[in-house]
Design a protein around this motif. Structure first.
Motif, PDB file in Angstrom:
ATOM      1  N   ASP A   7       2.560   6.014   7.667  1.00  0.00           N
ATOM      2  CA  ASP A   7       2.157   4.588   8.460  1.00  0.00           C
ATOM      3  C   ASP A   7       0.761   4.199   7.946  1.00  0.00           C
ATOM      4  O   ASP A   7       0.442   4.784   7.040  1.00  0.00           O
ATOM      5  N   ARG A   8       0.233   3.172   8.533  1.00  0.00           N
ATOM      6  CA  ARG A   8      -0.870   2.679   8.029  1.00  0.00           C
ATOM      7  C   ARG A   8      -2.205   3.454   8.235  1.00  0.00           C
ATOM      8  O   ARG A   8      -3.021   3.540   7.375  1.00  0.00           O
ATOM      9  N   LEU A  11      -1.798   5.857   5.163  1.00  0.00           N
ATOM     10  CA  LEU A  11      -2.777   5.137   3.989  1.00  0.00           C
ATOM     11  C   LEU A  11      -3.911   4.654   3.815  1.00  0.00           C
ATOM     12  O   LEU A  11      -4.518   4.820   2.821  1.00  0.00           O
ATOM     13  N   HIS A  15      -6.503   6.255   1.031  1.00  0.00           N
ATOM     14  CA  HIS A  15      -7.356   5.299   0.238  1.00  0.00           C
ATOM     15  C   HIS A  15      -8.932   5.514   0.358  1.00  0.00           C
ATOM     16  O   HIS A  15      -9.642   5.606  -0.728  1.00  0.00           O
ATOM     17  N   ALA A  44      -2.286   7.152  -2.982  1.00  0.00           N
ATOM     18  CA  ALA A  44      -3.180   6.135  -2.851  1.00  0.00           C
ATOM     19  C   ALA A  44      -3.742   5.879  -4.192  1.00  0.00           C
ATOM     20  O   ALA A  44      -4.451   6.922  -4.602  1.00  0.00           O
ATOM     21  N   GLU A  46      -6.718   3.528  -6.178  1.00  0.00           N
ATOM     22  CA  GLU A  46      -7.804   2.536  -6.044  1.00  0.00           C
ATOM     23  C   GLU A  46      -8.068   2.071  -7.668  1.00  0.00           C
ATOM     24  O   GLU A  46      -7.659   2.620  -8.540  1.00  0.00           O
ATOM     25  N   CYS A  65       6.337   0.901  -4.383  1.00  0.00           N
ATOM     26  CA  CYS A  65       4.814   0.487  -4.200  1.00  0.00           C
ATOM     27  C   CYS A  65       4.954   0.111  -2.478  1.00  0.00           C
ATOM     28  O   CYS A  65       5.834  -0.882  -2.106  1.00  0.00           O
ATOM     29  N   LEU A  66       4.143   0.559  -1.720  1.00  0.00           N
ATOM     30  CA  LEU A  66       4.274   0.475  -0.357  1.00  0.00           C
ATOM     31  C   LEU A  66       3.251  -0.885   0.012  1.00  0.00           C
ATOM     32  O   LEU A  66       3.358  -1.575   1.114  1.00  0.00           O
ATOM     33  N   SER A  67       2.055  -0.960  -0.582  1.00  0.00           N
ATOM     34  CA  SER A  67       1.063  -2.029  -0.451  1.00  0.00           C
ATOM     35  C   SER A  67       0.209  -2.224  -1.820  1.00  0.00           C
ATOM     36  O   SER A  67       0.265  -1.579  -2.610  1.00  0.00           O
TER      37      SER A  67
END
Length: 67
Positions: A7-8, A11, A15, A44, A46, A65-67
């Protein structure tokens, strides 16, 4: 960190960890046990991270790719 779903919140946490280390990437292992030889993970990345071109002779690799 025990994860039951991607979930967010997961993530964001990945990050935040990625920002703190030199490689600028951080992964969470999704394998169920040490006997699981797969490479299932959520990573994640960067800006500034580098993923070098590489090859897996015995396995395949898929990225989503999720985001």
């Amino acid at each position: 960190m025990e994860v039951t779903e991607i979930d967010r919140y997961l993530l964001v946490a990945l990050h935040e960890n990625a920002k703190r280390i030199e490689l600028k990437r951080y992964a969470y292992d999704l394998r169920n046990s040490e006997k699981d030889n797969s490479q299932r993970l959520v990573m994640a990345m960067e800006p500034g991270t580098e993923v070098r071109i590489h090859r897996h002779e015995e396995t395949s690799e898929s990225l989503f790719c999720l985001s």
